[in-house]
Design a protein around this motif. Structure first.
Motif, PDB file in Angstrom:
ATOM      1  N   ILE A  27       0.855  -1.226   0.050  1.00 32.52           N
ATOM      2  CA  ILE A  27      -0.063   0.198   0.000  1.00 32.52           C
ATOM      3  C   ILE A  27       0.795   1.438   0.083  1.00 32.52           C
ATOM      4  O   ILE A  27       0.613   2.161  -0.798  1.00 32.52           O
ATOM      5  CB  ILE A  27      -0.999   0.093   1.062  1.00 32.52           C
ATOM      6  N   SER A  28       1.910   1.309   0.842  1.00 34.19           N
ATOM      7  CA  SER A  28       3.073   2.497   0.956  1.00 34.19           C
ATOM      8  C   SER A  28       3.524   2.795  -0.613  1.00 34.19           C
ATOM      9  O   SER A  28       3.312   3.913  -0.752  1.00 34.19           O
ATOM     10  CB  SER A  28       3.927   2.176   1.852  1.00 34.19           C
ATOM     11  N   GLU A  30       2.236   2.097  -3.485  1.00 34.63           N
ATOM     12  CA  GLU A  30       1.183   2.353  -4.510  1.00 34.63           C
ATOM     13  C   GLU A  30       0.717   3.830  -4.038  1.00 34.63           C
ATOM     14  O   GLU A  30       0.715   4.670  -5.030  1.00 34.63           O
ATOM     15  CB  GLU A  30       0.050   1.494  -4.432  1.00 34.63           C
ATOM     16  N   ILE A  31       0.564   3.896  -2.807  1.00 31.22           N
ATOM     17  CA  ILE A  31      -0.063   5.382  -2.542  1.00 31.22           C
ATOM     18  C   ILE A  31       1.004   6.439  -2.677  1.00 31.22           C
ATOM     19  O   ILE A  31       0.715   7.489  -3.033  1.00 31.22           O
ATOM     20  CB  ILE A  31      -0.692   5.296  -1.029  1.00 31.22           C
ATOM     21  N   ASN A  32       2.445   6.268  -2.446  1.00 32.46           N
ATOM     22  CA  ASN A  32       3.016   7.427  -2.514  1.00 32.46           C
ATOM     23  C   ASN A  32       3.595   7.448  -3.994  1.00 32.46           C
ATOM     24  O   ASN A  32       3.746   8.723  -4.655  1.00 32.46           O
ATOM     25  CB  ASN A  32       4.495   6.992  -1.644  1.00 32.46           C
ATOM     26  N   TYR A  38      -3.871  15.846  -1.115  1.00 33.40           N
ATOM     27  CA  TYR A  38      -4.501  15.839   0.434  1.00 33.40           C
ATOM     28  C   TYR A  38      -4.749  17.362   0.661  1.00 33.40           C
ATOM     29  O   TYR A  38      -4.118  18.193   0.338  1.00 33.40           O
ATOM     30  CB  TYR A  38      -3.717  15.489   1.359  1.00 33.40           C
ATOM     31  N   VAL A  46      -8.631   7.809   2.533  1.00 32.62           N
ATOM     32  CA  VAL A  46      -8.205   7.643   1.002  1.00 32.62           C
ATOM     33  C   VAL A  46      -8.691   5.902   1.150  1.00 32.62           C
ATOM     34  O   VAL A  46      -8.190   5.010   2.138  1.00 32.62           O
ATOM     35  CB  VAL A  46      -6.686   7.453   1.200  1.00 32.62           C
ATOM     36  N   ILE A  48      -8.781   2.386  -0.199  1.00 32.81           N
ATOM     37  CA  ILE A  48      -7.888   1.363  -0.978  1.00 32.81           C
ATOM     38  C   ILE A  48      -8.537   0.417  -1.548  1.00 32.81           C
ATOM     39  O   ILE A  48      -8.451   0.165  -2.807  1.00 32.81           O
ATOM     40  CB  ILE A  48      -6.840   0.900   0.142  1.00 32.81           C
ATOM     41  N   PHE A 130      -9.795   1.157  -5.806  1.00 34.92           N
ATOM     42  CA  PHE A 130      -9.672   2.488  -5.589  1.00 34.92           C
ATOM     43  C   PHE A 130     -10.604   3.401  -6.395  1.00 34.92           C
ATOM     44  O   PHE A 130     -11.101   4.307  -6.024  1.00 34.92           O
ATOM     45  CB  PHE A 130      -7.994   2.748  -5.855  1.00 34.92           C
TER      46      PHE A 130
END
Length: 145
Positions: A27-28, A30-32, A38, A46, A48, A130
């Motif tokens: 997740i880290s 992908e999200i970054n 934001y 968010v 997921i 998402f």
């Protein structure tokens, strides 16, 4: 600014589990990569993914509460999610994370959560990504650390 994914104080022991570590790392990354926009001076939610189980009429909702404020130790508010492509209703969810549960969430930390939320109007098990669900986190009340 990169987001740091964290577990609640009450769930710190789960960080020893390899599958949890892999989920957080995945997740880290992908999200970054997404570099989401934001809102500052608030806590953002968010979405997921969601895993709907029809026999339970609930969706395990995996998401992040992203802190864009000073460090906090309590978080309360209303999470409102809606399907973009389904004619179904996701129940409003009231979030009440006290200090014993939450611990301290610093600025740019993202609290990973799995919430079981009732859903009305679906007829079979289905996974959602998402881009299938949008939402908001409103009526936010926090306590600064």
């Amino acid at each position: 600014m990169a987001i740091n994914i964290v577990a609640a104080k009450a769930h710190q022991n789960q960080l020893q589990d390899e599958s949890v570590k892999k989920e957080i790392d995945s997740i880290s990354q992908e999200i970054n990569k997404l570099q989401l926009d934001y809102k500052e001076n608030t806590v953002n939610f968010v979405f997921i993914k969601g895993l709907y189980v029809h026999t339970e009429r609930k969706m395990t909702t995996i998401g992040l509460f992203v802190n864009k404020m000073s460090s906090i130790k309590e978080l309360h508010g209303e999470l409102r999610l809606e399907f973009l492509y389904e004619n179904a209703i996701i129940a409003k969810t009231t979030v009440n994370f006290d200090e014993q549960f939450l611990g301290e969430i610093k600025k740019d930390d993202a609290l990973l959560v799995h919430l079981n939320i009732p859903v009305k109007g679906l007829i079979m098990d289905k996974d959602y990504g998402f881009s299938d669900i949008k939402g908001s986190f409103d009526n936010i009340r926090i306590t600064y650390a």
